[in-house]
Design a protein around this motif. Structure first.
Motif, short mmCIF file in Angstrom:
data_model
loop_
_atom_site.label_atom_id
_atom_site.label_comp_id
_atom_site.label_asym_id
_atom_site.label_seq_id
_atom_site.Cartn_x
_atom_site.Cartn_y
_atom_site.Cartn_z
N ARG A 1 27.67 21.20 -46.03
CA ARG A 1 28.25 21.05 -47.02
C ARG A 1 29.63 21.71 -47.53
O ARG A 1 30.38 21.35 -48.09
CB ARG A 1 27.27 21.31 -48.37
CG ARG A 1 26.40 19.82 -48.50
CD ARG A 1 25.49 20.42 -49.89
NE ARG A 1 24.87 18.99 -50.01
CZ ARG A 1 23.58 19.11 -49.51
NH1 ARG A 1 23.05 20.14 -49.24
NH2 ARG A 1 22.51 18.24 -49.68
N GLU B 1 35.25 14.28 -40.43
CA GLU B 1 34.50 14.15 -41.59
C GLU B 1 34.01 15.43 -42.15
O GLU B 1 33.93 15.54 -43.66
CB GLU B 1 33.46 13.00 -41.38
CG GLU B 1 32.90 12.34 -42.45
CD GLU B 1 33.77 11.47 -43.34
OE1 GLU B 1 33.66 11.33 -44.25
OE2 GLU B 1 34.48 10.98 -42.49
N VAL B 2 33.61 16.16 -41.46
CA VAL B 2 32.98 17.50 -41.85
C VAL B 2 34.08 18.48 -42.58
O VAL B 2 33.83 18.62 -43.50
CB VAL B 2 32.40 18.47 -40.71
CG1 VAL B 2 31.80 19.74 -41.35
CG2 VAL B 2 31.11 17.56 -40.03
N ARG B 3 35.22 18.28 -41.82
CA ARG B 3 36.41 18.96 -42.46
C ARG B 3 36.88 18.54 -43.64
O ARG B 3 37.18 19.01 -44.70
CB ARG B 3 37.62 18.89 -41.48
CG ARG B 3 37.48 19.96 -40.53
CD ARG B 3 38.96 20.21 -39.69
NE ARG B 3 39.10 19.03 -38.81
CZ ARG B 3 38.82 18.68 -37.61
NH1 ARG B 3 37.98 19.82 -37.04
NH2 ARG B 3 39.16 17.82 -37.00
N LEU C 1 27.94 9.46 -39.62
CA LEU C 1 28.82 9.32 -40.58
C LEU C 1 28.19 9.23 -41.98
O LEU C 1 28.64 9.74 -43.00
CB LEU C 1 29.81 8.25 -40.21
CG LEU C 1 31.06 8.60 -39.59
CD1 LEU C 1 31.70 7.38 -39.44
CD2 LEU C 1 31.76 9.55 -40.16
N LEU D 1 26.77 12.42 -43.47
CA LEU D 1 27.95 13.27 -43.99
C LEU D 1 28.59 12.72 -45.36
O LEU D 1 28.70 13.67 -46.09
CB LEU D 1 29.18 13.47 -43.12
CG LEU D 1 28.66 14.29 -41.55
CD1 LEU D 1 29.84 14.11 -40.60
CD2 LEU D 1 28.39 15.74 -42.16
N LEU E 1 34.85 17.43 -45.99
CA LEU E 1 33.89 17.64 -47.09
C LEU E 1 34.28 18.84 -47.77
O LEU E 1 33.85 19.11 -48.97
CB LEU E 1 32.64 18.01 -46.21
CG LEU E 1 31.73 16.98 -45.67
CD1 LEU E 1 30.41 17.47 -44.92
CD2 LEU E 1 31.27 16.23 -46.89
N LEU F 1 33.61 12.75 -36.33
CA LEU F 1 32.51 13.24 -37.09
C LEU F 1 33.14 14.77 -37.34
O LEU F 1 32.77 14.96 -38.77
CB LEU F 1 31.07 13.50 -36.19
CG LEU F 1 30.60 12.07 -36.06
CD1 LEU F 1 29.14 12.32 -35.05
CD2 LEU F 1 29.86 11.49 -37.32
N LEU F 2 33.69 15.26 -36.53
CA LEU F 2 34.27 16.69 -37.00
C LEU F 2 35.13 16.59 -38.08
O LEU F 2 35.31 17.38 -38.98
CB LEU F 2 34.78 17.47 -35.96
CG LEU F 2 33.75 17.99 -34.75
CD1 LEU F 2 34.49 18.78 -33.43
CD2 LEU F 2 32.70 19.12 -35.69
N PHE G 1 27.32 21.74 -38.29
CA PHE G 1 27.31 20.48 -38.06
C PHE G 1 27.01 20.19 -36.51
O PHE G 1 26.18 19.44 -36.04
CB PHE G 1 28.68 19.38 -38.39
CG PHE G 1 28.23 18.11 -38.13
CD1 PHE G 1 27.46 17.39 -38.64
CD2 PHE G 1 29.03 17.77 -36.95
CE1 PHE G 1 27.38 16.17 -38.27
CE2 PHE G 1 28.85 16.36 -36.67
CZ PHE G 1 28.08 15.43 -37.30
N GLU H 1 31.80 23.59 -39.31
CA GLU H 1 31.79 22.73 -38.38
C GLU H 1 30.62 22.99 -37.10
O GLU H 1 29.88 22.20 -36.58
CB GLU H 1 33.13 22.66 -37.55
CG GLU H 1 34.08 21.96 -38.40
CD GLU H 1 35.70 21.90 -37.60
OE1 GLU H 1 35.46 21.99 -36.58
OE2 GLU H 1 36.61 21.94 -38.82
#
Lengths: 213, 166
Positions: free
Chosen positions: A11, B33-35, A51, A54, B37, B30-31, A18, A15
């Motif tokens: 959150r 998308e994490v960034r 996805l 996330l 966030l 995906l990474l 994750f 990275e």
């Protein structure tokens, strides 16, 4: 570090957290996707699942299920969407939507040689057995295939499988029992006649062993 | 049945191996998308912009005199001690992949930085117990390939040219 703490760090945009979550759960999600949607679609389903996690992190309720069950649940919805059925038991029989192209060409026999069994024949025999079981699972009806994937391949307990399959535990148990019986039967049917007699001087083939339940 | 179970176990392992070969495109998506966030706050963006401006200024400040010196040198005005032949060539290792090396990038750049000597030991280029015991100073020069996303893809270590002593 447990999944919840990792999620909390995700959150914050961590990275590495994750990456750890992804490494922890990707195999289970991939297995489900590959066997329910085909290996060609597995990468895409895997991406869609993570996805969705996330993009809606707050939707995950740890009180209802573990993270892995939640992720496979998303994969299940993706699979249903792709296959166009509102319910798994309404999916068409596997023969209608699974083509041989969806099943990978074969397990590379060489991969086994790096493991404990250095005997090339043994390695080849095991790779062949894996491919036959993979094809036989693909030929099962989706409800039975799902039970095998969740309980035998992903080694989930009945309670977790029941949450994912949205049915009582007894139903999971009976589907799994039936699925295993169908799998053994199918493997016996596809075992080439005369195989044993031709190769009696060699080590038993895994496909033959399966028949001798 | 135990043989079927064993084969199912092998199949599960095989699927697990396939899962580790998931496309770099998926990982990159995906990474990203994490960034997204946790976008950098305005202050951090400002600091980053300031840092980039400072780096650009330093680059120009260093590059212009060097360019002028090289022009003078090409006319033979420089002393021979500064001629290229008097310096040992720069020695570099091959580029060594870093954890994000599989993430695709289009506009990667090479950035030269100084890193602690211990970094050599991390890559097995130096016995760990010798770190700090050699008289080469506490830092080494490294070239880092950085993608447009800011992730480092690979690193190589550089031994800077040393002036030859006659």
């Amino acid at each position: 570090m447990d999944d919840l703490r990792l999620l909390e760090r995700v959150r914050q945009g961590d990275e590495n957290a994750f990456a750890e979550l992804f490494a922890r759960h990707r195999a289970a999600v991939y297995r489900y996707a590959a066997h329910m949607c085909g290996y060609d679609a597995a990468d895409d389903v895997l991406q869609e699942v993570f996805l969705a996690l996330l993009q809606q992190l707050d939707r995950y309720d740890p009180g209802r299920s573990g993270l892995q069950a939640y992720l496979i649940g998303i994969a299940r919805r993706q699979a249903l969407k792709r296959l166009g059925g509102p319910r798994l038991d309404q999916w068409p029989d596997s023969g209608d939507f699974r083509s041989p192209a969806d099943i990978p060409e074969g397990t590379n026999a060489a991969m086994w040689t790096s493991e404990a069994d250095s005997d090339p024949f043994e390695a080849l025999s095991r790779a062949e057995a894996v491919n036959r079981v993979r094809a036989s699972i693909a030929a099962l009806q989706p409800v039975y295939r799902e039970a095998i994937v969740l309980c035998d391949l992903n080694e989930l307990d009945y309670a977790t499988a029941a949450i994912i399959m949205q049915c009582p535990m007894g139903t999971v148990r009976s589907r799994l029992h039936r699925a295993r019986a169908l799998l053994v039967k199918r493997l016996a049917e596809t075992d080439a006649p005369g195989t044993k007699s031709c190769r009696t001087d060699e080590k038993p083939r895994a496909s033959v062993m399966v028949v001798n339940e | 049945m135990s043989d079927l179970r064993s084969t199912l176990h092998d199949l599960a392992n095989d699927d697990g191996r396939r899962a580790t070969d998931v496309s770099p495109r998926v990982v990159a998506r995906l990474l990203g998308e994490v960034r997204a966030l946790h976008p950098q706050p305005a202050g951090a963006r400002l600091a980053r912009s300031f840092g980039l401006a400072l780096a650009a200024t330093l680059l120009v400040a260093l590059a212009v005199p060097l360019w002028m010196v090289s022009r003078i040198g090409s006319r033979g005005v420089l002393s021979s001690s500064n001629a290229p032949g008097d310096r040992a060539p720069e020695v570099t290792t091959a580029f060594l992949p870093l954890p994000f090396s599989s993430v695709p990038t289009r506009d990667a750049q090479i950035i030269r930085i100084e890193v602690p000597r211990a970094a050599l030991g991390t890559f097995g280029l130096l016995p760990v117990d010798s770190v700090g015991s050699l008289g080469w100073g506490s830092a080494v020069v490294a070239d880092v390939i950085v993608g447009e996303d800011g992730l480092a893809r690979a690193v190589r270590f550089v031994r800077a040219p040393i002036a030859r002593t006659e």
